[in-house]
Design a protein around this motif. Structure first.
Motif, PDB file in Angstrom:
ATOM      1  N   ARG A  10      -9.596 -59.701 -59.244  1.00  0.00           N
ATOM      2  CA  ARG A  10     -10.193 -59.155 -60.458  1.00  0.00           C
ATOM      3  C   ARG A  10      -9.694 -59.890 -61.694  1.00  0.00           C
ATOM      4  N   ASN A  45     -11.638 -63.083 -61.802  1.00  0.00           N
ATOM      5  CA  ASN A  45     -13.003 -62.836 -62.262  1.00  0.00           C
ATOM      6  C   ASN A  45     -13.045 -62.491 -63.742  1.00  0.00           C
ATOM      7  N   SER A  59     -20.630 -65.747 -62.790  1.00  0.00           N
ATOM      8  CA  SER A  59     -19.456 -65.311 -62.033  1.00  0.00           C
ATOM      9  C   SER A  59     -19.857 -64.375 -60.897  1.00  0.00           C
ATOM     10  N   SER A  71     -19.426 -64.904 -56.688  1.00  0.00           N
ATOM     11  CA  SER A  71     -18.707 -63.920 -55.888  1.00  0.00           C
ATOM     12  C   SER A  71     -19.578 -63.372 -54.764  1.00  0.00           C
ATOM     13  N   SER A 108     -15.725 -57.474 -57.867  1.00  0.00           N
ATOM     14  CA  SER A 108     -16.976 -57.359 -58.628  1.00  0.00           C
ATOM     15  C   SER A 108     -16.823 -56.463 -59.840  1.00  0.00           C
ATOM     16  N   ILE A 155     -16.631 -58.061 -63.136  1.00  0.00           N
ATOM     17  CA  ILE A 155     -17.839 -58.772 -63.550  1.00  0.00           C
ATOM     18  C   ILE A 155     -18.932 -57.792 -63.972  1.00  0.00           C
TER      19      ILE A 155
END
Length: 417
Positions: free
Chosen positions: A81, A84, A96, A100, A135, A138
């Motif tokens: 994380r 990201n 991004s 992923s 995720s 993002i």
């Protein structure tokens, strides 16, 4: 420049910032794309939890190994994380997210075709699934940067409702594993992931006025401020509790009450659904009464519910306590992220990553500690009691900082905290 850009985007749902209804103040297609991406990513992030009873039987895993297996994706997701969060501010959230998603799809497809036949293999798969958990760093800035401060809680809550993906994993993975074998589930998961990837690429749009790229050291500048550490600590309890329970409950229900993996999945889905459903409500509640007030109730109720779990002697009592805990933790997830953009609006990308990392670490601790507690004491109860104590520590910390927060940055933000 910003107003002109937003005016051009009105056809997609965006208009000038400030005032107006929630739906008119942002970009709805991007919010939908962020939710779908987050939802399916979370589905596969916790996939090893619902499959754990099958995997443990096939590979002869002990309690501690099972706990570590379902905890590794949360730890990998925690570290990724931060990565990201950096990528979001440097190359944009849409790109991004695309990278992923492709990594996760390729990883699951490879695991399906090559097979996973050892405990070490499950840990390696867990690291790949960590990209799905990352995720979070993002999807939330992708959605929230389109919305003005007064709607941040609702925007991040709706995008964050992708936590509900864990419901799909709990509902469908055990049944599919019973029909086709647990390894086949890894390949089947690639189908909805690919569909969502295509929808994401079609709908998502990077928000206007992204922050200028910074040097690496500048991204970590928020860590020099105590407020960042407090927000990270609070999220390690709220989100850590949510994802740790989501990953561990299938093991708990099968070991503690001898439920079949499918029935344990249904029970887990009920608990996870409760926590996912209230996340946007938590953001809206925090917008209305303040994130501090919301978190005060969250920590108290979560601690009480987890103590109840440790003493529950029947499945019904345990299920009721878990639902109560998940409801509290879900509200807490939304409340923390109502506070983050008010204090760190200029660093929302990296702060989303840092706070999300802390949540993943909390989930890793809870999932692994439950396995260790079971192996060392023969009971899951000590693991739940320790996490309940951590919730009370968080409540005490919130009591310490709340007055300073309201005086220093609550008024300046113009939003109730």
């Amino acid at each position: 420049m910003a107003t002109a850009f937003w005016d051009r985007e009105r056809s997609g749902g965006r208009q000038a910032s400030g005032g107006g209804s929630f739906w008119a103040s942002g970009h709805t297609p991007t919010l939908v794309a962020a939710f779908l991406y987050f939802d399916l990513a979370f589905m596969v992030w916790v996939l090893l939890g619902p499959l754990a009873p099958y995997i443990a039987k096939a590979l002869a895993l002990g309690p501690a190994e099972k706990g570590l297996m379902v905890a590794v994706p949360t730890l990998a997701g925690a570290g990724l994380r931060v990565v990201n969060g950096l990528l979001v501010d440097r190359i944009g959230p849409k790109r991004s997210g695309a990278i992923s998603q492709l990594i996760v799809i390729a990883g699951l497809f490879s695991a399906w075709t090559l097979g996973v036949s050892s405990f070490a293999g499950t840990l390696a798969l867990g690291v790949i699934l960590g990209f799905a958990g990352a995720s979070f760093a993002i999807a939330l800035p992708l959605a929230s940067r389109w919305y003005p401060p007064e709607h941040q809680g609702k925007a991040m809550g709706l995008a964050g409702m992708g936590n509900s993906g864990t419901v799909f994993a709990a509902l469908f993975a055990p049944a599919l594993a019973a029909l086709f074998g647990w390894n086949a589930v890894l390949g089947l998961a690639c189908i909805p992931l690919t569909v969502v990837f295509l929808v994401y690429m079609a709908l998502a749009k990077d928000p206007p006025n992204p922050p200028a790229p910074k040097r690496l050291a500048e991204y970590l500048a928020p860590l020099r401020q105590g407020d960042a550490w407090w927000l990270m600590a609070f999220y390690s309890v709220t989100f850590g509790g949510f994802v740790g329970l989501a990953a561990s409950l299938p093991i708990y229900f099968t070991d503690r009450f001898a439920l079949s993996p499918i029935h344990a999945g249904y029970a887990t889905a009920a608990c996870v659904f409760a926590g996912s459903l209230v996340r946007p409500m938590g953001g809206a509640l925090a917008d209305r009464i303040g994130g501090v007030r919301a978190l005060t109730g969250v920590f108290a109720l979560a601690a009480l519910a987890l103590v109840g779990v440790s003493m529950a002697g029947t499945f019904v009592a345990a299920l009721a306590c878990f639902v109560a805990a998940m409801l509290a933790l879900g509200v807490g997830n939304g409340a923390v992220f109502q506070l983050v953009p008010q204090r760190f609006a200029a660093e929302i990308g990296v702060m989303t990553g840092l706070v999300g990392m802390a949540g993943g670490i909390g989930g890793f601790y809870l999932a692994s500690s439950l396995g260790l507690a079971k192996q060392w004491t023969g009971s899951f109860a000590p693991g739940f009691l320790i996490f309940a104590a951590l919730a009370l520590v968080a409540l005490a910390g919130l009591t310490i900082v709340k007055r300073g927060w309201r005086a220093r940055w609550g008024t300046a933000a113009g939003v109730r905290i």
